[in-house]
Design a protein around this motif. Structure first.
Motif, PDB file in Angstrom:
ATOM      1  N   ALA A   4       5.325  -3.143 -26.821  1.00  0.00           N
ATOM      2  CA  ALA A   4       5.492  -3.443 -24.947  1.00  0.00           C
ATOM      3  C   ALA A   4       5.145  -3.193 -23.810  1.00  0.00           C
ATOM      4  O   ALA A   4       5.113  -3.602 -22.742  1.00  0.00           O
ATOM      5  CB  ALA A   4       6.933  -4.542 -25.303  1.00  0.00           C
ATOM      6  N   GLU A   5       4.815  -1.788 -24.741  1.00  0.00           N
ATOM      7  CA  GLU A   5       4.498  -0.720 -23.548  1.00  0.00           C
ATOM      8  C   GLU A   5       3.018  -1.350 -23.377  1.00  0.00           C
ATOM      9  O   GLU A   5       2.256  -1.253 -24.243  1.00  0.00           O
ATOM     10  CB  GLU A   5       4.242   0.740 -24.576  1.00  0.00           C
ATOM     11  N   ALA A   6       2.786  -1.214 -22.128  1.00  0.00           N
ATOM     12  CA  ALA A   6       1.798  -1.484 -21.607  1.00  0.00           C
ATOM     13  C   ALA A   6      -0.105  -0.501 -21.798  1.00  0.00           C
ATOM     14  O   ALA A   6      -0.602  -1.279 -21.705  1.00  0.00           O
ATOM     15  CB  ALA A   6       1.361  -1.537 -19.478  1.00  0.00           C
ATOM     16  N   ASP A   7       0.671   0.465 -21.692  1.00  0.00           N
ATOM     17  CA  ASP A   7      -0.298   1.777 -21.968  1.00  0.00           C
ATOM     18  C   ASP A   7       0.118   2.586 -23.451  1.00  0.00           C
ATOM     19  O   ASP A   7       0.868   3.551 -24.027  1.00  0.00           O
ATOM     20  CB  ASP A   7      -0.884   3.242 -21.226  1.00  0.00           C
ATOM     21  N   PRO A   8      -0.264   1.514 -24.253  1.00  0.00           N
ATOM     22  CA  PRO A   8       0.398   2.884 -26.060  1.00  0.00           C
ATOM     23  C   PRO A   8      -0.451   4.274 -25.723  1.00  0.00           C
ATOM     24  O   PRO A   8      -1.538   4.510 -25.931  1.00  0.00           O
ATOM     25  CB  PRO A   8      -0.295   1.645 -26.981  1.00  0.00           C
ATOM     26  N   THR A   9       0.326   5.041 -26.778  1.00  0.00           N
ATOM     27  CA  THR A   9      -0.276   6.281 -26.395  1.00  0.00           C
ATOM     28  C   THR A   9       0.256   6.686 -28.460  1.00  0.00           C
ATOM     29  O   THR A   9       0.652   5.433 -29.108  1.00  0.00           O
ATOM     30  CB  THR A   9       0.306   7.092 -25.768  1.00  0.00           C
ATOM     31  N   CYS A  10      -0.236   7.863 -29.038  1.00  0.00           N
ATOM     32  CA  CYS A  10       0.307   8.392 -29.958  1.00  0.00           C
ATOM     33  C   CYS A  10       1.578   8.720 -29.794  1.00  0.00           C
ATOM     34  O   CYS A  10       2.546   9.164 -29.130  1.00  0.00           O
ATOM     35  CB  CYS A  10      -0.159   9.710 -30.076  1.00  0.00           C
ATOM     36  N   THR A  11       2.434   7.845 -30.967  1.00  0.00           N
ATOM     37  CA  THR A  11       3.826   7.743 -31.383  1.00  0.00           C
ATOM     38  C   THR A  11       4.019   8.731 -32.485  1.00  0.00           C
ATOM     39  O   THR A  11       3.228   8.865 -33.850  1.00  0.00           O
ATOM     40  CB  THR A  11       4.542   6.305 -31.792  1.00  0.00           C
ATOM     41  N   ALA A  65       9.362   4.805 -41.663  1.00  0.00           N
ATOM     42  CA  ALA A  65       8.594   3.485 -42.298  1.00  0.00           C
ATOM     43  C   ALA A  65       9.041   2.481 -42.268  1.00  0.00           C
ATOM     44  O   ALA A  65       8.075   1.219 -42.368  1.00  0.00           O
ATOM     45  CB  ALA A  65       9.478   2.977 -43.595  1.00  0.00           C
ATOM     46  N   SER A  66      10.093   1.115 -41.351  1.00  0.00           N
ATOM     47  CA  SER A  66       9.815   0.080 -40.956  1.00  0.00           C
ATOM     48  C   SER A  66       8.807   0.003 -39.446  1.00  0.00           C
ATOM     49  O   SER A  66       8.330  -1.429 -39.639  1.00  0.00           O
ATOM     50  CB  SER A  66      11.311  -0.025 -40.427  1.00  0.00           C
ATOM     51  N   LEU A  67       8.520   0.882 -38.707  1.00  0.00           N
ATOM     52  CA  LEU A  67       7.507   1.508 -38.215  1.00  0.00           C
ATOM     53  C   LEU A  67       6.442  -0.056 -38.241  1.00  0.00           C
ATOM     54  O   LEU A  67       5.419  -0.451 -38.411  1.00  0.00           O
ATOM     55  CB  LEU A  67       6.859   2.437 -37.406  1.00  0.00           C
ATOM     56  N   ALA A  68       5.494   1.083 -39.633  1.00  0.00           N
ATOM     57  CA  ALA A  68       4.769   0.108 -40.215  1.00  0.00           C
ATOM     58  C   ALA A  68       4.436  -1.026 -39.968  1.00  0.00           C
ATOM     59  O   ALA A  68       3.558  -1.332 -41.211  1.00  0.00           O
ATOM     60  CB  ALA A  68       4.350   1.803 -41.244  1.00  0.00           C
ATOM     61  N   GLU A  69       6.049  -1.034 -41.040  1.00  0.00           N
ATOM     62  CA  GLU A  69       5.558  -2.964 -41.864  1.00  0.00           C
ATOM     63  C   GLU A  69       6.049  -3.698 -40.604  1.00  0.00           C
ATOM     64  O   GLU A  69       4.686  -4.813 -40.248  1.00  0.00           O
ATOM     65  CB  GLU A  69       7.113  -2.964 -42.477  1.00  0.00           C
ATOM     66  N   LEU A 101       2.807  -0.811 -36.700  1.00  0.00           N
ATOM     67  CA  LEU A 101       2.925  -0.388 -35.216  1.00  0.00           C
ATOM     68  C   LEU A 101       2.868   1.119 -35.822  1.00  0.00           C
ATOM     69  O   LEU A 101       3.484   1.809 -36.642  1.00  0.00           O
ATOM     70  CB  LEU A 101       3.866   0.095 -33.951  1.00  0.00           C
ATOM     71  N   LEU A 102       1.817   2.062 -35.761  1.00  0.00           N
ATOM     72  CA  LEU A 102       0.728   3.426 -36.282  1.00  0.00           C
ATOM     73  C   LEU A 102       1.682   4.066 -35.263  1.00  0.00           C
ATOM     74  O   LEU A 102       2.418   3.922 -34.710  1.00  0.00           O
ATOM     75  CB  LEU A 102      -0.834   2.970 -35.288  1.00  0.00           C
TER      76      LEU A 102
END
Length: 529
Positions: free
Chosen positions: A300-307, A325-329, A332-333
């Motif tokens: 939901a972030e307006a300006d996605p960045t490296c996480t 591991a869940s974020l990849a599913e 979300l990079l």
């Protein structure tokens, strides 16, 4: 928080190892339970009890150094305590030797994994009976209780102590979470787990002739033998001469045993298992479940960045692995990389406010000096007071992080946790600091604790995030925690999240604490008006 271990060399054994070898094997595996020092007490017939220390090297090996160097001293039984320095009442610098009042030299030693809730009341009773009392620590206090009981019923009559009766009286007197290993002047070993069952205690009969005891079953790794758990409200008595052991119940069965939830979430080694489920597995699965919620918020972030996904060092790793591991599913990079490190192992959650702040400022450091245009997700098992998370957030923002998000592998902590985490009052908790500022309707809603409405939980998360300068905080919803624990929910003490204490005395304390805080609210509001 402490770890305990014991080794008894059975008379029939032909092993080349000795009790010190076995303790040196077990102690490093209990390192999470205390990092300050290790005290050892050992017994040999005709030599009595002697005391020493264990020293841990950088390679995680342990060497036991008895205070009295004597090659002829080859004990058949020894106990050890892995201690934490940061306690309101410390465990003392050594295992204690206490003499009975009759003046005869009855050496007793104890190693204790404890949270003794009614210690103040017990200590007051001793002070009332004696003009001068040397009972300062919980270990001394429990030893004093055992000694008094033995003297009253047995020693003064020239009788050997019946420890089933002694510990039945002890079990009735104390309120708390206790696992103890007790060594008397005849070399008898008693392992005791009080009726609340909040502290684990396990034993192994090894194939090479040792009887071992430890706070966690990870201590027995790489050893062969049969293991079992000592049941709550039970003792195991090991005869100092024959090595024969018996287990006995010392409670009346009115209390339902529960394991402290923090064993699975925080206190226990990741390698310890409960009913075949390792704590690592439980923590990983919690992180994975939490990742689904965090992913939606990051997307939901307006300006996605490296996480970057990082853990709070030492205890948050399995949670962070599962969340990553869940974020990849969820598409979300992200990158799994540790960006926070510690300079020493000592825990920062126990002690006075000034002591904790000083340790926090010294303990944590950021591994990367440039985190520009990076969002960092720090995964931790709990957010208690908020002072550590506030300090770590500040460090990361100073290093250039665009945003710091916290993912917490447990629900909000709402109750004083007398049974293991050194939380003695409500107003030190982040939840209650925010609660005081909420509008009346939300305050009432939040008093449902683990049953509060989702929008109220989000309001609390948002306010706590603001208080520590974080972009967001995501708590694990309580129903998810219940579903991911290795045993049925009723088998765990979940009081930190529910305000439902495991004993009546603990509930009375918590309710009194809550009444005092609520009664004080109008005064605090008028001061800030």
């Amino acid at each position: 928080m402490s770890g305990v271990a014991a080794a008894f060399f059975c008379p029939s054994s032909n092993s080349q190892a000795d009790v010190y070898d076995r303790l040196e094997h077990m102690i490093p595996k209990l390192a999470l339970r205390g990092q300050a020092a290790v005290g050892v007490a050992a017994f040999m017939h005709k030599q009595g009890i002697r005391y020493g220390r264990a020293f841990q090297s950088s390679s995680a090996s342990v060497r036991i150094d008895p205070n009295e160097q004597d090659r002829r001293f080859r004990p058949h039984v020894a106990i050890a305590q892995v201690r934490s320095r940061c306690r309101e009442l410390s465990d003392g610098v050594d295992l204690q030797s206490i003499h009975n009042n009759a003046g005869t030299s009855r050496h007793l030693a104890i190693s204790l994994d404890e949270a003794l809730v009614n210690a103040r009341e017990l200590r007051g009773a001793f002070l009332a009976q004696e003009q001068r009392s040397t009972v300062n620590t919980d270990a001394e206090l429990l030893l004093k209780c055992i000694e008094r009981c033995c003297e009253r019923h047995y020693w003064r009559h020239g009788l050997a102590a019946n420890y089933e009766t002694v510990f039945r009286e002890i079990d009735d007197r104390i309120d708390g979470a206790i696992s103890a290993l007790f060594l008397d002047g005849d070399g008898n070993l008693i392992a005791y787990r009080n009726r609340s069952g909040l502290r684990p205690l396990e034993t192994m009969q090894t194939d090479d002739g040792f009887l071992l005891f430890a706070s966690e079953n990870c201590a027995f790794a790489a050893l062969e033998g049969k293991t079992r758990q000592i049941s709550p409200g039970h003792i195991t008595y090991v005869d100092g001469t024959t090595g024969g052991s018996v287990s006995r119940a010392v409670h009346n069965g009115r209390h339902k045993a529960r394991l402290c939830a923090y064993e699975a979430l925080y206190l226990g080694s990741p390698n310890t298992s409960v009913e075949g489920h390792s704590h690592f597995e439980t923590r990983y699965n919690i992180g994975a479940a939490l990742g689904g919620i965090v992913a939606q918020r990051l997307q939901a972030e307006a300006d996605p960045t490296c996480t970057l996904v990082s853990s709070k060092p030492r205890t948050g790793g399995p949670f962070a692995d599962g969340l990553y591991a869940s974020l990849a599913e969820y598409g979300l990079l992200a990158e799994r990389r540790e960006v926070v490190a510690t300079t020493f192992l000592q825990r920062t959650l126990i002690g006075t406010t000034d002591e904790r702040k000083s340790r926090i400022s010294q303990k944590y450091r950021v591994l990367e000096t440039d985190l520009t245009k990076t969002s960092v997700v720090i995964v931790d098992e709990a957010l208690i007071r908020g002072d550590t998370s506030r300090a770590v957030t500040s460090m990361l923002l100073t290093a250039g992080a665009k945003a710091v998000h916290w993912a917490i592998g447990s629900p909000p902590i709402v109750a004083p946790n007398y049974y293991g985490m050194g939380i003695n009052t409500l107003d030190e908790l982040a939840f209650w600091q925010i609660w005081k500022r909420l509008p009346s309707e939300q305050r009432t809603q939040s008093l449902r604790f683990h049953k509060m409405e989702p929008h109220v939980l989000r309001l609390i998360e948002s306010n706590i995030a603001t208080s520590i300068n974080a972009a967001s905080i995501t708590y694990l919803p309580f129903p998810l925690l219940e579903s991911l624990l290795p045993l049925r929910p009723e088998s765990f003490d979940l009081s930190p999240f529910t305000f439902e204490m495991p004993t009546r005395a603990g509930q009375e304390r918590a309710d009194r604490n809550l009444r005092e805080l609520v009664a004080d609210l109008p005064r605090m509001q008028s001061v800030h008006a």
